[in-house]
Enzyme design. Structure first.
Site, short mmCIF file in Angstrom:
data_model
loop_
_atom_site.label_atom_id
_atom_site.label_comp_id
_atom_site.label_asym_id
_atom_site.label_seq_id
_atom_site.Cartn_x
_atom_site.Cartn_y
_atom_site.Cartn_z
N GLU A 99 -29.19 -39.81 24.51
CA GLU A 99 -28.69 -38.48 24.79
C GLU A 99 -27.85 -37.80 23.50
O GLU A 99 -27.19 -38.91 23.01
CB GLU A 99 -28.00 -38.34 26.37
CG GLU A 99 -29.05 -38.11 27.31
CD GLU A 99 -28.25 -37.85 28.51
OE1 GLU A 99 -28.97 -37.28 29.62
OE2 GLU A 99 -27.05 -37.88 28.37
N ARG A 130 -24.27 -42.64 46.43
CA ARG A 130 -23.32 -43.42 47.02
C ARG A 130 -22.04 -42.90 46.98
O ARG A 130 -21.65 -41.81 46.40
CB ARG A 130 -23.41 -44.97 46.20
CG ARG A 130 -22.78 -44.83 44.86
CD ARG A 130 -22.80 -45.99 44.09
NE ARG A 130 -22.66 -45.79 42.85
CZ ARG A 130 -21.41 -45.70 42.10
NH1 ARG A 130 -20.22 -45.65 42.80
NH2 ARG A 130 -21.46 -45.38 40.90
N LYS A 149 -31.49 -43.37 36.03
CA LYS A 149 -30.87 -42.12 35.37
C LYS A 149 -31.96 -41.24 34.69
O LYS A 149 -31.77 -39.94 34.71
CB LYS A 149 -29.81 -42.76 34.27
CG LYS A 149 -28.55 -43.13 34.88
CD LYS A 149 -27.62 -43.79 33.69
CE LYS A 149 -26.52 -44.70 34.51
NZ LYS A 149 -25.71 -43.66 35.28
#
Length: 622
Positions: free
Chosen positions: A95, A192, A9
């Protein structure tokens, strides 16, 4: 290479920043401790609330919203544990948390040389970051914003030479659909195929699984007839994920819905007992509208209403008999609500806010689309229950109560003054020493953590049902327990002992602390107010003499109080009460203290609860 760039990420976030894709403020690298998170927050200039994310997390695993600094350390450890339990990279970054945002993701398909999009999905209907309903295309999304999302997603896919099906996800700040440029930020990329690919398949008519396999075998997008200009929205589609809300149980009987425009993806069968170690998803139900009648991704409200009603009927016809606890009742309530019917109003945090949920699901939707073609309404709850019971009999599957009774084992009598602490879900017992839980022999307050279970990708704390002393842990670390299984033995506190246990928790001493002071003054005031709202408090000396007399008279006639009636009606522990601290509007002629003791809740007991939550294959109703 692609998985390293997008599956990590932090690396995916850095790639997005290099390409000029907007990102939320946050740490530039993984943090190795809560102190590192605090330093990263200071460096990025962000404040609480924030979102902690494990670098290798996914599917809602390894994510924790943190509203205040005191909760940061435990949230950091929980993110790491959830990922470590399944062998994922547990590095954590932080975040800013975007409140009241929509979750919009773009479906990509690439062949290594070219990347195309298959429009977008709105995945905002979530509970604790687990998606429940997806819509494709997204409703009431400004066309200019839609094009920017497509452009950014394609830029990320092209930058890594993407070759397969994948998704680029964004958060879009909630606001009026007419807003010229709502803020959006890159969330993550998933290299994916995802659970929700099926709603995109129904919306575009493209078989994503087949295309992925053909590309892996050497085909190109153009060779498959999938150039960008040839991909369009052929029909609006909505998908509902039927999932377990608590592990354990057995599917005694099963029947899928059918009809034009309805698709079911699942592998259920009568006699199936889902394992608690895996994702709780049971079956996906997808409804598709009529082809045509719209331009691009702009679908008229009347077409959406047809799809919504079709999916609502399909969810009402789905039969899951036995003891599985599912979200089916909640899915019906969501689909029937005016908030969902109007489109574009749902945000990712709505279902996690009890008051907002009650408001959203209580909004009537009958007039939400008056121009919609006539369609029969979904069956009523009573009709659905009768339908369920008939199917149970037809398939030879017993009701939830009967199935549970058949498997129940007689338990040994308990010592006087003791009770079992039971597992609220099925799952694997984690090491209590690593979870800061109470230890045998210690005093605990009501709600104190006794042990923690790992269940359906999440950690579930098991709290003490009352104050007392923890005598024994009956489940060892690493063992698997079933729903309702005794996991600990608790001796209830009485008098000073009970107060001492509560004081230990209230004073912040934790389990096993010595008790040398009462609760804080503000907490003591809350506890006192709560006491005066109970039947025991109102009938006690200093309470309401008239109420005490009425209670005594009712008891003589074999009658109950309102609270006793509610306790007898609803499932134990399920009542979530509102307004118990309200008082009658009589302050002009009575003192506040008198009103608190004689008019709690202004004469009403108000709240939501479940009734016969396990019966008929239905999950507890809101």
């Amino acid at each position: 290479s692609t998985i390293r760039k997008l599956g990590d990420k932090v690396a995916a976030r850095q790639l997005a920043q290099q390409l000029g894709v907007p990102t939320a403020a946050g740490s530039a690298a993984p943090c190795d401790s809560p102190a590192g998170v605090r330093a990263a927050m200071a460096g990025a200039g962000i404040h609480y609330p924030v979102m902690l994310k494990a670098v290798g997390g996914g599917g809602g695993r390894g994510m924790r919203p943190v509203a205040r600094d005191e909760a940061l350390d435990e949230a950091f450890a929980a993110c790491q544990r959830e990922c470590a339990a399944v062998g994922l990279h547990g590095g954590v970054f932080v975040e800013e948390l975007l409140p009241a945002a929509r979750h919009i993701e773009v479906q990509l398909l690439g062949d290594g040389a070219e990347v195309v999009h298959l429009y977008e999905r709105d995945c905002s209907v979530q509970r604790r970051r687990q998606k429940q309903v997806e819509t494709s295309p997204a409703r009431n999304l400004p066309s200019s914003l839609r094009e920017r999302l497509f452009s950014d997603a394609l830029a990320i896919g092209s930058a890594v030479g993407y070759r397969s099906a994948g998704t680029v996800e964004f958060l879009v700040a909630a606001g009026p659909a007419s807003a010229p440029a709502p803020r959006y930020v890159f969330l993550e990329a998933n290299p994916r195929i995802q659970v929700e690919h099926t709603v995109s398949e129904e919306a575009t008519g493209v078989d994503l699984v087949r295309a992925t396999l053909q590309i892996a075998a050497g085909e190109t997008l153009r060779g498959l007839g999938l150039a960008q200009e040839s991909i369009r929205v052929v029909a609006p589609a909505i998908q509902a994920r039927v999932a377990m809300t608590a592990p354990g149980g057995r599917l005694a009987s099963f029947a899928e819905p059918g009809g034009a425009g309805v698709r079911c993806d699942g592998a259920l069968y009568a006699g199936y007992s889902p394992p608690s170690q895996y994702d709780p998803l049971l079956v996906k139900i997808i409804a598709r509208g009529a082809a045509g009648g719209h331009e691009g991704a702009e679908v008229p409200a009347s077409s959406w209403e047809v799809v919504r009603r079709r999916l609502l009927r399909a969810c009402s016809e789905l039969h899951l008999g036995g003891t599985l606890q599912t979200n089916l009742a909640e899915l019906r309530a969501i689909l029937a609500s005016g908030t969902f019917a109007r489109g574009g109003e749902w945000t990712t945090e709505l279902l996690d806010d009890e008051e907002a949920t009650a408001s959203a699901l209580g909004t009537p939707s009958a007039s939400s689309a008056p121009s919609a073609p006539s369609a029969p309404s979904a069956p009523s709850a009573s009709a659905s229950l009768a339908h369920s019971q008939l199917l149970d009999e037809a398939f030879g599957g017993g009701s939830a109560a009967a199935t549970a009774a058949a498997g129940a084992e007689e338990e040994a009598p308990l010592p006087e003054g003791c009770s079992y602490v039971r597992a609220p879900v099925a799952g694997r017992v984690l090491d209590a020493a690593e979870q800061d839980c109470a230890r045998p022999g210690e005093l605990v307050g009501a709600g104190a953590s006794i042990l923690v279970l790992s269940s359906m990708k999440m950690e579930v704390p098991v709290g003490a049902p009352a104050s007392g002393r923890l005598l024994e842990l009956l489940a060892q670390p690493g063992s698997v327990v079933e729903l309702g299984q005794p996991v600990a033995l608790l001796r209830h506190a009485e008098g000073a002992a009970a107060a001492g246990a509560e004081e230990a928790v209230a004073s912040g001493g934790g389990a096993g602390s010595e008790v040398d002071a009462g609760p804080r003054p503000d907490l003591a005031r809350v506890l006192e107010r709560r006491f005066w709202t109970t039947d025991q408090g109102r009938a006690s000396p200093g309470g309401d003499p008239k109420f005490a007399a009425r209670v005594a008279g009712r008891a003589e006639r074999g009658q109950r109080t309102a609270r006793q009636n509610i306790e007898a009606l609803v499932d134990a522990g399920s009542l979530f009460e509102y307004g118990r601290y309200a008082v009658a509007a009589q302050r002009g002629r009575r003192k506040l203290e008198e009103l608190e003791r004689r008019t709690p809740g202004d004469g009403l007991v108000t709240g939501v609860a479940s009734v016969n939550g396990g019966a008929g294959g239905f999950s507890p109703a809101l």
